[in-house]
Design a protein around this motif. Structure first.
Motif, PDB file in Angstrom:
ATOM      1  N   PHE A 180      29.320  41.703  48.341  1.00 46.11           N
ATOM      2  CA  PHE A 180      30.507  41.637  49.201  1.00 46.11           C
ATOM      3  C   PHE A 180      31.618  40.802  48.558  1.00 46.11           C
ATOM      4  CE2 PHE A 180      26.832  42.269  51.999  1.00 46.11           C
ATOM      5  CZ  PHE A 180      27.198  43.489  52.566  1.00 46.11           C
ATOM      6  N   HIS A 181      31.231  39.753  47.870  1.00 43.33           N
ATOM      7  CA  HIS A 181      32.205  38.903  47.177  1.00 43.33           C
ATOM      8  C   HIS A 181      32.989  39.718  46.153  1.00 43.33           C
ATOM      9  CE1 HIS A 181      33.919  35.160  45.919  1.00 43.33           C
ATOM     10  NE2 HIS A 181      33.257  35.075  44.773  1.00 43.33           N
ATOM     11  N   ALA A 182      32.290  40.522  45.383  1.00 43.73           N
ATOM     12  CA  ALA A 182      32.944  41.363  44.375  1.00 43.73           C
ATOM     13  C   ALA A 182      33.832  42.414  45.043  1.00 43.73           C
ATOM     14  CB  ALA A 182      31.899  42.027  43.486  1.00 43.73           C
ATOM     15  N   LEU A 183      33.348  43.002  46.139  1.00 44.49           N
ATOM     16  CA  LEU A 183      34.146  44.022  46.831  1.00 44.49           C
ATOM     17  C   LEU A 183      35.456  43.449  47.359  1.00 44.49           C
ATOM     18  CD1 LEU A 183      31.638  46.171  48.936  1.00 44.49           C
ATOM     19  CD2 LEU A 183      32.438  46.530  46.602  1.00 44.49           C
ATOM     20  N   ASP A 184      35.427  42.238  47.885  1.00 42.87           N
ATOM     21  CA  ASP A 184      36.652  41.629  48.413  1.00 42.87           C
ATOM     22  C   ASP A 184      37.687  41.462  47.306  1.00 42.87           C
ATOM     23  OD1 ASP A 184      38.407  40.442  50.235  1.00 42.87           O
ATOM     24  OD2 ASP A 184      37.587  38.444  49.897  1.00 42.87           O
ATOM     25  N   TYR A 185      37.249  41.011  46.147  1.00 42.85           N
ATOM     26  CA  TYR A 185      38.170  40.880  45.018  1.00 42.85           C
ATOM     27  C   TYR A 185      38.704  42.246  44.594  1.00 42.85           C
ATOM     28  CZ  TYR A 185      37.742  35.896  43.854  1.00 42.85           C
ATOM     29  OH  TYR A 185      37.837  34.523  43.867  1.00 42.85           O
ATOM     30  N   MET A 186      37.870  43.272  44.678  1.00 44.98           N
ATOM     31  CA  MET A 186      38.315  44.615  44.322  1.00 44.98           C
ATOM     32  C   MET A 186      39.357  45.140  45.310  1.00 44.98           C
ATOM     33  SD  MET A 186      34.755  46.465  43.158  1.00 44.98           S
ATOM     34  CE  MET A 186      35.524  48.057  42.865  1.00 44.98           C
TER      35      MET A 186
END
Length: 554
Positions: free
Chosen positions: A301-307
């Motif tokens: 989820f952390h990576a998705l938010d940055y994406m």
């Protein structure tokens, strides 16, 4: 810590005579009954590629391999996996200082917003005491004292108070053993964790970054050197210093989701949106393929938010929306962590806020998921009501905005971390400002919005987020523009861009403000920048239409 020799390094294996350096391999092959994020826990033989930690001061060659591996995982902040490694050390060598010390270390997450549970504080204190009783030399005592400093004191002692004691103890250890690379890396991390968010000289960060760079000069692929340099330089002033580190960190740990994500802290700070998307895509795939104890990992989820954030800056709305749809299809437990909560609250909110879809923002709801306890994360839930409040105020729904302010006040009361208490203050003032504006109280609105922006300027972006849902200083620019004060609005948009380079809305606001205030040179520059950043826009952005019309003027 000393350096031992590697007898042989093949393409996928390393054979150790005097085991002491954790180097590289392709995949873990050693047999082990418990499966972890990175595969099966190695005892000897192959380990996942995760950088080099030099360690020979442990409890024999066999244990040195595990201790080195555990330390590398700690530096990558894969704490649960590191805990399992140190559990194995305790199991095989219960009289070894490093097993107990290492397990207690895994409960301390200096730059994460979480706080150890009461159970972890008690167990960590016991492990720390056991380790100290097993110390066989002065250096082990120095390591033991540094660790013990975090656990000393009453259980109600705050995390920040503990970290301050922790930093002071690592400082003492570093002053006594300045050439010990592990002490140097942990001291650097403690400096980052205790940095004052209001200190715009970045004193602690500069010192920590220098220490991390010194480690990399000695061990060019040290995971802590890479990771802590990025955290140290994760701010608008120092970000450029870490671009080379960011470009190379993932290469030393291509299987570790957090290592693949960390470079994007720097890319985000520099407005390098494509790079951020590429690396976070790799991180998300690695995280999804490696659940956390059967749950979808917070790293996903952390990576998705940055994406999502990066796609929206490029006008790639369809890709951003696809990500939101994708995670909502997941029908399995999520890792219950603040990082998960923040991302879940932020992603859909960003979509509405960045596109100034005020009615959509006003109608946003907390996404109820059967496996996720929102009541544990009030500071994350506040993002939803901030979005509702701004959206409602700017679409004329004053009662909804007022209700959002009340809910923000309730969530603030339930929040214990001082940083997030201040963030909710900024959010409340922002909604109040736009509510006053909607009611026609323009003087009050502007004064309140200036107050929110001033408070924001005393803080720093937290590592959990690629950026605020909408920066207060950018919203101040919007209000000034609406009040027909483009010259002052331009100053605020430029302040927003100094803090968060490459933001599409800030660039557009600056272009409009420059045009309206008669600054043709800056208007041309900002409109051209907008066209460049949104060259691959997937929808017909109104901002691009305005920019094209201006730039095509004869």
């Amino acid at each position: 810590m000393g350096l031992q020799k590697i007898m042989c390094l093949t393409s996928c294996n390393f054979i150790i005579a005097f085991v002491g350096i954790l180097l590289c391999s392709c995949t873990p092959k050693a047999e082990k009954e418990e499966t972890l994020l990175l595969g099966k826990l190695p005892v000897l033989g192959d380990v996942p590629l995760c950088g080099t930690v030099q360690f020979t001061d442990g409890c024999g060659a066999r244990m040195d391999t595990l201790i080195s591996y555990g330390l590398a995982l700690v530096h990558h902040m894969t704490y649960t996996e590191a805990e399992a490694v140190f559990d194995r050390v305790i199991q095989e060598e219960p009289a070894c200082f490093w097993g107990h010390w290492g397990k207690a270390l895994t409960f301390i997450h200096p730059v994460w917003p979480d706080t150890p549970s009461e159970e972890q504080l008690k167990l960590g204190g016991e492990l720390s005491q056991t380790a100290s009783s097993l110390a066989t030399n002065e250096k082990e005592k120095a390591y033991g004292n540094a660790l013990a400093a975090f656990y000393q004191g009453e259980l109600n002692k705050t995390k920040q108070e503990r970290l301050k004691s922790y930093e002071q103890s690592w400082k003492k250890a570093f002053e006594r053993y300045p050439d010990d690379t592990e002490i140097k890396t942990f001291y650097a991390l403690s400096l980052i964790a205790t940095a004052d968010p209001g200190d715009k000289t970045y004193k602690n960060q500069v010192k920590a970054g220098n220490l991390a760079e010194e480690v990399l000069q000695v061990i060019p692929d040290h995971p802590g050197g890479f990771h802590y340099a990025i955290h140290a330089y994760d701010n608008p002033v120092l970000g450029k210093k870490a671009i080379d580190v960011a470009n190379n960190y993932g290469k030393i740990a291509p299987e570790i989701p957090h290592a693949l994500h960390m470079p994007t802290h720097i890319f985000t700070r520099q407005g390098m949106w494509k790079e951020s998307i590429d690396w976070n895509s790799r991180s998300a795939k690695a995280a999804l393929a490696n659940p956390f104890q059967g749950n979808v990992s917070m790293h996903y989820f952390h990576a998705l938010d940055y994406m999502v954030y990066s796609h929206l800056q490029r006008g790639e709305d369809k890709k951003a929306r696809r990500i939101v749809v994708e995670y909502k299809r997941l029908n399995q437990p999520f890792q219950q962590h603040f990082i998960t909560a923040y991302a879940l609250a932020a992603m859909e909110s960003r979509y509405c806020m960045e596109r100034q879809d005020w009615e959509g923002a006003a109608n946003i709801e907390v996404w109820e998921h059967q496996y996720f306890p929102w009541e544990q994360f009030p500071e994350s839930e506040a993002l939803i009501y901030f979005t509702r409040g701004v959206g409602a105020a700017r679409s004329g729904q004053t009662e909804v905005a007022a209700a959002a302010i009340q809910k923000l006040a309730e969530l603030q009361q339930a929040t214990t971390n001082p940083y997030w208490v201040k963030q909710i203050d900024i959010q409340k003032n922002t909604v109040k400002a736009w509510l006053a504006y909607a009611k026609g109280n323009r003087k009050e609105a502007l004064a309140t919005m200036k107050s929110a922006a001033a408070l924001e300027s005393t803080t720093e972006k937290h590592a959990v987020t690629p950026g605020e849902l909408l920066p207060a200083v950018e919203l101040l620019g919007d209000m000034l523009l609406a009040l027909n004060n483009p010259a002052e609005a331009l100053l605020q948009y430029e302040a927003a861009l100094a803090r968060s380079p490459g933001r599409l809305n800030s660039i557009y606001g600056a272009a409009q403000a420059a045009e309206l205030s008669g600054n043709k040179q800056k208007a041309n520059e900002y409109y051209a920048s907008l066209m460049n950043i949104s060259a691959d826009a997937e929808i017909p952005l109104d901002q691009r239409k305005v920019a094209m019309a201006y730039l095509n003027q004869k």
